[in-house]
Scaffold this active site. Sequence first.
Site: not given
Length: 788
Positions: A175, A453
């Site tokens: 780079e 229940s």
Amino acid sequence: MKRFLLFFFIGLLSLALLIVALTFYGLGLRPEIEARFEGQRWSLPAVVYARPLELYVGQPMTPQMLEDELLLSGYRQENPPKSEGSYQRRGMTVQVVSRGFHFPSGFEPSKSVNLTFSSEGVAAIIASEGGDPLDLFRLDPARIGSFHPTAHEDRIVVTYKEIPPLFIKTLLAVEDKKFFSHPGVSPLAILRAFLANIRAGSTVQGGSTITQQLVKNLFLSNERTASRKFREAIMAVLLDAKYSKQDILATYVNEVFLGQDGNRAIHGFALAGQYFFHRVLADLSSAQIATLVGLVKGPSLYDPLRHPEKSLERRRVVLAQMAEAGLISQDELVAAHQEPLLDTDLQRDGFNRFPAFLDLVRRQLPSQFQEEDLKTNGLQIMTTLDPRLQFKLETNVHDAVTRLEKRGKRPEIEAAAIITNRDNGEVLAIAGGKEPVRQGFNRVLSARRQIGSLFKPVVYLTALENDRTLGSPVDDLAVNLPTSQGVWSPENFDHREHGRVALYRAMANSWNLATINLGMDIGLKKIIAVAERLGFPRQIAPLPSILLGAVEMTPFEVAQMYQTMAADGFYTPLRAINTVMAADHSLLSQYGLTVEQRFDPATIFLIDFALQRVVAEGTASSLLRGKLADQHLAGKTGTTNDLRDAWFAGFSGDHLLVVWLGRDDNKSVGLTGSSGALPVWERIMTDIGASPLILTAPEHVIWRRIDTETLAAIGADNGQSALLPFRVGTEPRIEEAVAPPETQAATTPIPADKNDVAQPAATPERKPQPPAIQQKKGFFDTMRGWFQ
């Protein structure tokens, strides 16, 4: 001559004016640069971790279970394992090299250990170097999520010293070869790129330095204009003049964009190394370094997961540049070309895959942490999530619901489930829907549905606190109750009346009429007070319908109530967080175990016994036909009107699990708790591994046998009897007392009658024996002593 001097003066003046203009322009840009570089450079998201896996000799675990855990935590196979985050499995032996990690107790460096397994679990833990035996080996926890800022950027920040020299040299060779010598911009590189692009007729080469790339990423947009490039160059020169090359390069390594993981942007090479290779930067091979550096040119185009061929092609180019620069030898170049692109099988890790659990974490964070803290300050949140249980929960919920939808042609079934640690209330796994990975409505925390229940144990627990016993008679007879909307005449699910029955049988079979008669006799206010003590946080209207579960709760709230019953009557708030640390690893908050004894241990023993009878002979008895038959599990089914909701809440020796099935539009799902939620619960509990639930009988509990028809106390089994526990002083009178329980652990379910488990014939000389009850002291036995 005069004309020359005139032009020279004009040129000199123009140059001076240009320098002045550039100086003032640069001075205007300096505050922006300094504010970013000298302040907080990034908004660091809070990172959320699962619980660390702690291994010890004698721990019940198999090599496969450990390997599953390692893969879920992002470990990879190596032969032999040398670098952090690697392992190798050979039969009953696993070698692991852990990652160094900052725990709340301090930094724990990487360790290499050999673990040997036997049929009973972990047999030995030996350090690879030195061969010393270890008592405990702790693995670093998996990253399971983060709370991102609006940009959804994520990164692992490293210092310049933490970047390997080969990585730095490769990055610069590809780079920016002149990085350490140019002043932030490279005129020759710009000219070279300009000529190359002219010859090619398109943009084939860039002239930006690493400093310019960093400026663009930090301060500028991606627009391709001359003014933007000019501003970029000026800021690059200013940045280079103000800060060291090392600081600039480290910032670039942490900032550069390298890929996308869903809505999470992968920034920085350290996170990219973890994401693609499950490695820290120091452990990357030459080929892997080349792959990551090659991504800079095009993160999407050269993504090794999505475009492996293009990524390989780009890797070859970078490797050639590394060889040309003398960074690797020809032999190393050949070896790197032969290395696979990804050296580990793609395993689904846990990062940002658990939206329901992360939602719970966010809700439980204390008020001292604001939303801004979660998105910018890099907090580290250590949680209770068990990755292995989480994946098993997700898989079973999804598969079970899919089968139910296909089998009964029931579209749009939804589900929610939560697993907690029975001992300490830690939330281990959550499924907020049948597609647990999908973000959206979290049904575990937000879906308030009637529980049917599931509420009945609250009624029976209240009765046991108010002079009732498990053998007390209860009338399962029709009842008509006046209400503001007329007379309420409920029925049993089987549309039958069962007459006078023992209290424990009424609950085991979930008979509505018996529950209503008992509840109205005790009083609604007392029952509501017990629900609050169990941990339900909201007010309940004192209406008779609550006795049959006309109470809206979330699965999380149900789990909290049943947690108290499962934990011997100790209230422990369900929690998902253990500790919170700052970005510098300093401890900010620690969440210890909060315990409050809210019920008498003997009374809780009785209700837990009754919950076991639900499985042994009641509405959950189908569990006795499967792999969980010998685990003595406890739980309760729940079904609401018109089959809108199907529930099951139950617990084993170590886990509490709540499952809900229904539809988001509240239409009928066509399933009961027994036919819908219970099979899903069974699949999950079987898969995660259920330890036997052997209840510890507290002091002041005595055993008596009763005739299940007459409900009278008897001394020997008459073919229709049940052996029940009673608090001392409440037991029915018989001529001959029952001997105290033996001290060994029970190995069979407690018999309700002779058809449940074969019993030896009783003789006048031999007293009837109660079931064997485990007397070993556990966590809550110790804590119970604190309150006595």
